[in-house]
Motif scaffolding. Sequence first.
Motif, PDB file in Angstrom:
ATOM      1  N   GLU A 181       0.808  -1.227   0.000  1.00  0.00           N
ATOM      2  CA  GLU A 181       0.000   0.000   0.000  1.00  0.00           C
ATOM      3  C   GLU A 181       0.840   1.275   0.000  1.00  0.00           C
ATOM      4  O   GLU A 181       0.435   2.282  -0.588  1.00  0.00           O
ATOM      5  N   SER A 182       2.010   1.231   0.655  1.00  0.00           N
ATOM      6  CA  SER A 182       2.805   2.454   0.765  1.00  0.00           C
ATOM      7  C   SER A 182       3.367   2.894  -0.580  1.00  0.00           C
ATOM      8  O   SER A 182       3.676   4.064  -0.784  1.00  0.00           O
ATOM      9  N   VAL A 183       3.495   1.936  -1.501  1.00  0.00           N
ATOM     10  CA  VAL A 183       3.959   2.269  -2.850  1.00  0.00           C
ATOM     11  C   VAL A 183       2.771   2.668  -3.730  1.00  0.00           C
ATOM     12  O   VAL A 183       2.876   3.518  -4.609  1.00  0.00           O
ATOM     13  N   ALA A 185       0.026   4.143  -2.695  1.00  0.00           N
ATOM     14  CA  ALA A 185      -0.778   5.247  -2.147  1.00  0.00           C
ATOM     15  C   ALA A 185      -0.843   6.453  -3.081  1.00  0.00           C
ATOM     16  O   ALA A 185      -1.919   7.006  -3.319  1.00  0.00           O
ATOM     17  N   LEU A 188      -3.106   5.749  -5.964  1.00  0.00           N
ATOM     18  CA  LEU A 188      -4.497   5.748  -5.499  1.00  0.00           C
ATOM     19  C   LEU A 188      -4.997   7.180  -5.314  1.00  0.00           C
ATOM     20  O   LEU A 188      -6.107   7.517  -5.744  1.00  0.00           O
ATOM     21  N   ASP A 189      -4.168   8.014  -4.694  1.00  0.00           N
ATOM     22  CA  ASP A 189      -4.569   9.406  -4.477  1.00  0.00           C
ATOM     23  C   ASP A 189      -4.896  10.086  -5.805  1.00  0.00           C
ATOM     24  O   ASP A 189      -5.887  10.807  -5.923  1.00  0.00           O
ATOM     25  N   GLY A 201     -11.423   1.468  -2.914  1.00  0.00           N
ATOM     26  CA  GLY A 201     -10.968   0.916  -1.638  1.00  0.00           C
ATOM     27  C   GLY A 201      -9.661   0.167  -1.814  1.00  0.00           C
ATOM     28  O   GLY A 201      -9.388  -0.386  -2.881  1.00  0.00           O
ATOM     29  N   SER A 202      -8.860   0.139  -0.763  1.00  0.00           N
ATOM     30  CA  SER A 202      -7.555  -0.533  -0.808  1.00  0.00           C
ATOM     31  C   SER A 202      -7.441  -1.460   0.392  1.00  0.00           C
ATOM     32  O   SER A 202      -7.565  -1.008   1.534  1.00  0.00           O
ATOM     33  N   TYR A 203      -7.209  -2.753   0.140  1.00  0.00           N
ATOM     34  CA  TYR A 203      -7.255  -3.757   1.202  1.00  0.00           C
ATOM     35  C   TYR A 203      -5.988  -4.598   1.207  1.00  0.00           C
ATOM     36  O   TYR A 203      -5.826  -5.483   0.368  1.00  0.00           O
ATOM     37  N   PRO A 204      -5.082  -4.317   2.137  1.00  0.00           N
ATOM     38  CA  PRO A 204      -3.817  -5.061   2.198  1.00  0.00           C
ATOM     39  C   PRO A 204      -4.014  -6.422   2.854  1.00  0.00           C
ATOM     40  O   PRO A 204      -4.973  -6.636   3.591  1.00  0.00           O
ATOM     41  N   PHE A 206      -1.411  -9.653   4.743  1.00  0.00           N
ATOM     42  CA  PHE A 206      -0.057  -9.912   5.216  1.00  0.00           C
ATOM     43  C   PHE A 206       0.111 -11.407   5.419  1.00  0.00           C
ATOM     44  O   PHE A 206       0.682 -11.856   6.394  1.00  0.00           O
TER      45      PHE A 206
END
Lengths: 245, 245
Positions: A181-183, A185, A188-189, A201-204, A206
């Motif tokens: 997600e950090s890459v 983001a 997405l913005d 929506g963004s769903y990580p 792990f």
Amino acid sequence: MPPAPGTAALVIIGNEVLSAKVVDENGPWLLRELRELGVDVRRIETVPDEIPLIVESVKRACEAAAHVFTSGGIGPTHDDVSIAALAQAFDRRVVTDARSLALLEEKFGGRMNAARRRLAEIPEGATLAWNEQSLFPTISLEQVVILPGVPSLFKLGFTTIRERFRQAPLYSRAVYLSLGESVLAEHLDATVAAFPDVGIGSYPRFDDADHRVKVTFDGRAAERIAAACNFFVTRLPPGAVVREN
Amino acid sequence: MPPAPGTAALVIIGNEVLSAKVVDENGPWLLRELRELGVDVRRIETVPDEIPLIVESVKRACEAAAHVFTSGGIGPTHDDVSIAALAQAFDRRVVTDARSLALLEEKFGGRMNAARRRLAEIPEGATLAWNEQSLFPTISLEQVVILPGVPSLFKLGFTTIRERFRQAPLYSRAVYLSLGESVLAEHLDATVAAFPDVGIGSYPRFDDADHRVKVTFDGRAAERIAAACNFFVTRLPPGAVVREN
């Protein structure tokens, strides 16, 4: 401001859910049904079998959504307070429905008692939808549908009036990605800014799934969803997309 | 009036739950945990990823219960708005936690970016509980615990601070009956009237189970529960009780 058409809210009434004696299955089932019908569910509240709390919750749900569904608290015992609560929420009396009472008297004959008579009670002015598989109609009062908590009866009660709620379809696409997600983001913005009319929506995850993030695009305009999805995916480096659906 | 001690409320934040993309598993899991800890859960609200709705819902939960748990909306993307919402609910600024930032910088080094820096953001004045298995602390603000939505992280976050919430135990007994609710109702009414301090629930089923109704007795005083259960059972005709536990 009246609630937007095509929206719904759920009120799950049940000490047994809050005390972890049972896992609510009516809520998740109805969410799937409403989604399939194109209805946008705005909120769910799960509350105890207490009239003042049910009244508050139903009033709040009626402000938030065009259709409200309650689950539970229907029956002949002391903890079945939903009819009384709904009547109170709409400032109605509790009355006995003549057709329901006649059906119950036909069924129980000499075994009719006060508890069974309670099963014919409705808020004054409620509308009833009958089906052939049950002695009990689906009770609606204004924008609220009052459903019993037993899952088989809940499902039958909703299914009886299901088509009343159908809207234009809701479309959804999902992209599964190998990046975190950090890459993602910033991309997405940019997509959110370019497509304010699309729900994104963004769903990580792990675990050892084939992807690290699932990104979803939702709305009523299929071509806008496809465009948003395409806008997002073309910004990503090669190999980022694991699969789409 | 401040909320009663030993009570909790849950706020589940998630468009993905409301749109039936996933079935919430954090709520049911936490209900079981809290029950085991003797905590009385008073309400659950499931709301969209929208700051004004989260703020309202959290404020309402704080009035209803001594402890509030939120699930979801934590992370680096546009739909992760829970930190901002909680800060707003308590009129705080969003600040960067120095220890979290240092840990993230140590992990990501030259790959640090704006999205990763967001992971160190907390509402000003929040308290953090660290555990050895995660880079991320459990964040509490006043009576609210702010947990992530990914189930493995939700569980770890709660488990880190679990013992904080332990109360005197809640006791429960259940009686399984061969009679229907309409026959039991008068005996339930008598028991409820005689034991106002015991929570009594009646749950019918209409399948081929070995019983037609399960009656439950709940509370903090084990001897009162036993007395209520005994009072109820001795009123019933022979053969009514299938089993107890």
